[in-house]
Design a protein around this motif. Structure first.
Motif: not given
Length: 326
Positions: A11-19
């Motif tokens: 989940v943190p990896a996904c959110l970081a990539l979305l940014e």
């Protein structure tokens, strides 16, 4: 939901990539209670009641967990809601379910796992198959060569990526009967400009960067991959041990740190994370089960690159061209 760490990493990896990707939209598939509230306008939670465990047999994943997060993610690709699926879960289950849900391309008997291994040129050698197919025929190796060439051409913009056949020696007389028959098929494919066949290569050629692509059966490929990971871990451990012996070695370590950090970055398997499952009617990428946030971000990035460069369409085109040889 998969991998050794699950949502605490994914989940943190996904959110970081979305940014970092303004046009990216992610469908996060898993149990709502485990994923929690996803506070991002371009991230959507897709609830799944079941999860395929890392130690689940393939039969359990296929027959008894039909509403698992893994299966739903692959169905989203089949339906066209997603352009690619990424999982850090059970590799055997992912391959089996992907093959069942998405099916293979016409002419492709078995999908293959393709992964880039770093080489001394500063780039990476794409090796396939890395474990999906233990027993292969010469026709499977030809299919792997075509799939790997299409992958390299799409993502690395090479016109003629070179293909090597992994063998116990570079001489044409080396290898068992299956390997010799595979070499004949690869030479024929080269004559028809379907691939650029270099010839036999040995294990050390992978890290020399002798060819852009190396094909082998899944048994040999998986052993090669695990040996590479073990070697990188051993080197890191030895360096730590040697640099902690006394004040002199600590001083030497401090002076050598820029070079060592550059070396570590080049061989860091996390930065190459993300194996493509090739030969399917959809894009699927497998992250290493032990991936941390950085590694999982790289796996996601590979899926993004593949979708943006229309990898699936390019693979389909190359496979159609080679259909008569298959």
């Amino acid at each position: 939901m998969g991998g050794d760490h699950g949502p605490s990493v994914t989940v943190p990896a996904c959110l970081a990539l979305l940014e970092r990707h303004a046009q990216l939209r992610l469908l996060l598939v898993g149990r709502s209670d485990a994923l929690g509230a996803i506070a991002h306008p371009r991230a959507e939670l897709v609830h799944a009641e079941e999860v395929v465990a890392m130690d689940d047999p393939v039969e359990v994943a296929m027959r008894h967990k039909k509403r698992s997060s893994m299966r739903i993610a692959l169905e989203l690709v089949k339906e066209g809601r997603a352009q690619a699926a990424v999982s850090a879960g059970n590799t055997g289950a992912l391959m089996a379910i992907a093959r069942y849900v998405l099916k293979t391309l016409d002419g492709i008997e078995r999908p293959a796992i393709a992964y880039p291994l770093p080489n001394v040129t500063g780039g990476a050698t794409t090796v396939l198959d890395l474990g999906a197919n233990v027993d292969c025929t010469e026709h499977h190796l030809l299919q792997f060569a075509v799939l790997g060439s299409a992958l390299d051409m799409a993502l690395k913009s090479r016109d003629k990526p070179s293909v090597g056949l992994l063998n116990i020696g570079s001489e044409a007389i080396k290898g068992n009967d299956m390997i010799k028959r595979a070499a004949e098929l690869l030479r024929e494919a080269d004559q028809k400009s379907l691939i650029h066949y270099y010839g036999n290569v040995e294990g050390n050629d992978i890290f020399k960067g002798t060819t852009d692509i190396v094909v082998c059966d899944g048994f040999v490929g998986n052993v090669t991959l695990k040996a590479t990971e073990g070697l990188a871990s051993m080197v890191s451990t030895i360096l730590k041990q040697e640099f902690s012996r006394n004040a002199f070695t600590r001083l030497a370590a401090l002076c050598a740190m820029p070079v060592l950090n550059a070396f570590k970055r080049r061989v860091d398997h996390r930065r190459h994370n993300g194996a493509a499952l090739l030969g399917l009617r959809g894009l699927v990428f497998k992250s290493h089960g032990s991936a941390d946030q950085l590694a999982f971000e790289h796996a996601l990035s590979k899926a993004i690159d593949a979708a943006e460069h229309q990898l699936l369409q390019k693979i389909q085109h190359r496979v159609q061209q080679a259909a008569t040889l298959f």
